[in-house]
Design a protein around this motif. Sequence first.
Motif, PDB file in Angstrom:
ATOM      1  N   SER A   6       3.045 -10.645   3.804  1.00 36.38           N
ATOM      2  CA  SER A   6       2.876  -9.609   4.823  1.00 36.38           C
ATOM      3  C   SER A   6       2.435  -8.301   4.174  1.00 36.38           C
ATOM      4  N   LYS A   7       2.003  -7.371   5.011  1.00 41.44           N
ATOM      5  CA  LYS A   7       1.550  -6.068   4.530  1.00 41.44           C
ATOM      6  C   LYS A   7       2.692  -5.066   4.636  1.00 41.44           C
ATOM      7  N   ILE A   8       2.978  -4.387   3.528  1.00 42.71           N
ATOM      8  CA  ILE A   8       4.002  -3.347   3.499  1.00 42.71           C
ATOM      9  C   ILE A   8       3.317  -2.034   3.131  1.00 42.71           C
ATOM     10  N   THR A   9       3.520  -1.022   3.947  1.00 41.57           N
ATOM     11  CA  THR A   9       2.989   0.305   3.655  1.00 41.57           C
ATOM     12  C   THR A   9       4.150   1.258   3.427  1.00 41.57           C
ATOM     13  N   VAL A  10       4.108   1.967   2.311  1.00 43.15           N
ATOM     14  CA  VAL A  10       5.109   2.999   2.019  1.00 43.15           C
ATOM     15  C   VAL A  10       4.419   4.346   2.193  1.00 43.15           C
ATOM     16  N   ARG A  11       4.870   5.111   3.188  1.00 42.32           N
ATOM     17  CA  ARG A  11       4.276   6.422   3.459  1.00 42.32           C
ATOM     18  C   ARG A  11       5.203   7.527   2.975  1.00 42.32           C
ATOM     19  N   ILE A  12       4.664   8.405   2.159  1.00 45.42           N
ATOM     20  CA  ILE A  12       5.424   9.528   1.617  1.00 45.42           C
ATOM     21  C   ILE A  12       4.992  10.781   2.358  1.00 45.42           C
ATOM     22  N   GLY A  13       5.940  11.426   3.009  1.00 51.19           N
ATOM     23  CA  GLY A  13       5.625  12.585   3.834  1.00 51.19           C
ATOM     24  C   GLY A  13       5.654  13.892   3.074  1.00 51.19           C
ATOM     25  N   ARG A  14       5.586  14.974   3.826  1.00 47.91           N
ATOM     26  CA  ARG A  14       5.629  16.309   3.230  1.00 47.91           C
ATOM     27  C   ARG A  14       7.065  16.771   3.074  1.00 47.91           C
ATOM     28  N   ILE A  15       7.278  17.579   2.071  1.00 46.10           N
ATOM     29  CA  ILE A  15       8.607  18.110   1.760  1.00 46.10           C
ATOM     30  C   ILE A  15       9.190  18.873   2.950  1.00 46.10           C
ATOM     31  N   ILE A  16      10.493  18.679   3.156  1.00 46.12           N
ATOM     32  CA  ILE A  16      11.244  19.437   4.152  1.00 46.12           C
ATOM     33  C   ILE A  16      12.216  20.342   3.400  1.00 46.12           C
ATOM     34  N   GLU A  17      12.271  21.612   3.781  1.00 50.78           N
ATOM     35  CA  GLU A  17      13.224  22.537   3.160  1.00 50.78           C
ATOM     36  C   GLU A  17      14.114  23.151   4.234  1.00 50.78           C
ATOM     37  N   PHE A  18      15.397  23.176   3.954  1.00 54.75           N
ATOM     38  CA  PHE A  18      16.376  23.807   4.839  1.00 54.75           C
ATOM     39  C   PHE A  18      16.905  25.050   4.122  1.00 54.75           C
ATOM     40  N   THR A  19      16.723  26.200   4.738  1.00 52.99           N
ATOM     41  CA  THR A  19      17.096  27.457   4.074  1.00 52.99           C
ATOM     42  C   THR A  19      18.339  28.116   4.675  1.00 52.99           C
ATOM     43  N   ASP A  20      18.762  27.663   5.839  1.00 51.10           N
ATOM     44  CA  ASP A  20      19.903  28.287   6.513  1.00 51.10           C
ATOM     45  C   ASP A  20      21.138  27.401   6.363  1.00 51.10           C
ATOM     46  N   LYS A  21      22.119  27.870   5.594  1.00 50.18           N
ATOM     47  CA  LYS A  21      23.332  27.085   5.372  1.00 50.18           C
ATOM     48  C   LYS A  21      24.210  26.990   6.614  1.00 50.18           C
ATOM     49  N   ASP A  22      23.863  27.750   7.642  1.00 48.90           N
ATOM     50  CA  ASP A  22      24.618  27.688   8.892  1.00 48.90           C
ATOM     51  C   ASP A  22      24.066  26.632   9.849  1.00 48.90           C
ATOM     52  N   ASP A  23      22.981  25.965   9.439  1.00 51.39           N
ATOM     53  CA  ASP A  23      22.425  24.907  10.279  1.00 51.39           C
ATOM     54  C   ASP A  23      23.483  23.817  10.510  1.00 51.39           C
ATOM     55  N   ASP A  24      23.468  23.231  11.691  1.00 49.14           N
ATOM     56  CA  ASP A  24      24.370  22.130  11.997  1.00 49.14           C
ATOM     57  C   ASP A  24      23.978  20.893  11.182  1.00 49.14           C
ATOM     58  N   ASN A  25      24.970  20.246  10.566  1.00 51.88           N
ATOM     59  CA  ASN A  25      24.686  19.096   9.697  1.00 51.88           C
ATOM     60  C   ASN A  25      23.958  17.978  10.423  1.00 51.88           C
ATOM     61  N   GLN A  26      24.414  17.642  11.620  1.00 52.90           N
ATOM     62  CA  GLN A  26      23.772  16.549  12.348  1.00 52.90           C
ATOM     63  C   GLN A  26      22.348  16.916  12.744  1.00 52.90           C
ATOM     64  N   GLU A  27      22.130  18.160  13.107  1.00 51.30           N
ATOM     65  CA  GLU A  27      20.777  18.585  13.469  1.00 51.30           C
ATOM     66  C   GLU A  27      19.838  18.500  12.264  1.00 51.30           C
ATOM     67  N   ARG A  40       0.852  -1.181   0.000  1.00 49.25           N
ATOM     68  CA  ARG A  40       0.000   0.000   0.000  1.00 49.25           C
ATOM     69  C   ARG A  40       0.893   1.239   0.000  1.00 49.25           C
ATOM     70  N   VAL A  41       0.513   2.237  -0.791  1.00 51.01           N
ATOM     71  CA  VAL A  41       1.272   3.484  -0.868  1.00 51.01           C
ATOM     72  C   VAL A  41       0.385   4.629  -0.393  1.00 51.01           C
ATOM     73  N   GLU A  42       0.897   5.418   0.537  1.00 51.32           N
ATOM     74  CA  GLU A  42       0.163   6.581   1.046  1.00 51.32           C
ATOM     75  C   GLU A  42       0.982   7.855   0.800  1.00 51.32           C
ATOM     76  N   GLY A  43       0.307   8.910   0.408  1.00 55.41           N
ATOM     77  CA  GLY A  43       0.954  10.216   0.294  1.00 55.41           C
ATOM     78  C   GLY A  43       1.567  10.543  -1.048  1.00 55.41           C
ATOM     79  N   LYS A  44       1.144   9.861  -2.114  1.00 53.91           N
ATOM     80  CA  LYS A  44       1.739  10.162  -3.426  1.00 53.91           C
ATOM     81  C   LYS A  44       1.487  11.614  -3.846  1.00 53.91           C
ATOM     82  N   GLU A  45       0.468  12.222  -3.271  1.00 53.78           N
ATOM     83  CA  GLU A  45       0.176  13.623  -3.592  1.00 53.78           C
ATOM     84  C   GLU A  45       1.259  14.562  -3.058  1.00 53.78           C
TER      85      GLU A  45
END
Length: 194
Positions: free
Chosen positions: A155-176, A25-30
């Motif tokens: 078995s049942k496999i569900t693939v969930r596609i989430g909402r886009i994440i954007e990082f705009t600050d290049k000074d953000d810590d890489n691990q964070e 099952r696939v969720e979130g293709k939109e």
Amino acid sequence: MQYNFFANVVRRLAYFVLKCIFSIRVEGKENIPEAPYIICANHRSYLDPVLIILIFDEPVYFMAKSELFKIWWLSPIIRAFGAFPVKRGKSDIGAIKKAIEIIRNNGILGIFPEGKRNRTNEIVLKGEKGVATVIKATGAKVLPVAICGKIRPFSKITVRIGRIIEFTDKDDDNQEMVDVIMQNVKNLIMNTNK
């Protein structure tokens, strides 16, 4: 960019076979945006990249551990679908450059930030920082994807596609940055962040 005729035939055949073995099952293709972007997913099985390649209509270029390219019969198959090698456990400048090139050429990059299959009882492992380097170099958006369920016959496999994440600050810590991505994937697995 689209798959060629041969690749599409293989994809459709493989998807048919997998649908006979698993309930998929696939969720979130939109939530799928226009390229370029980076797919970041959890990793529990060798089938994880296959599922993503079959679900997404445009080619996804995956970083894959370099050891797979030494398997004579597997190497040409994964190369045909755009996989490229990365040396695990150390900084692989060549793989990072290739990943940046894919994004700059309007492609879709696939990464498992955990860096290896999760064989523990943890929902997700701590992510590696390499993906943050690519994000900072390209400004790429991140699409979190969760693969849920045990990979075993019928078995049942569900693939969930989430909402886009954007990082705009290049000074953000890489691990964070990577921790934010993995938290989004974890939320999808727990079905708390569709």
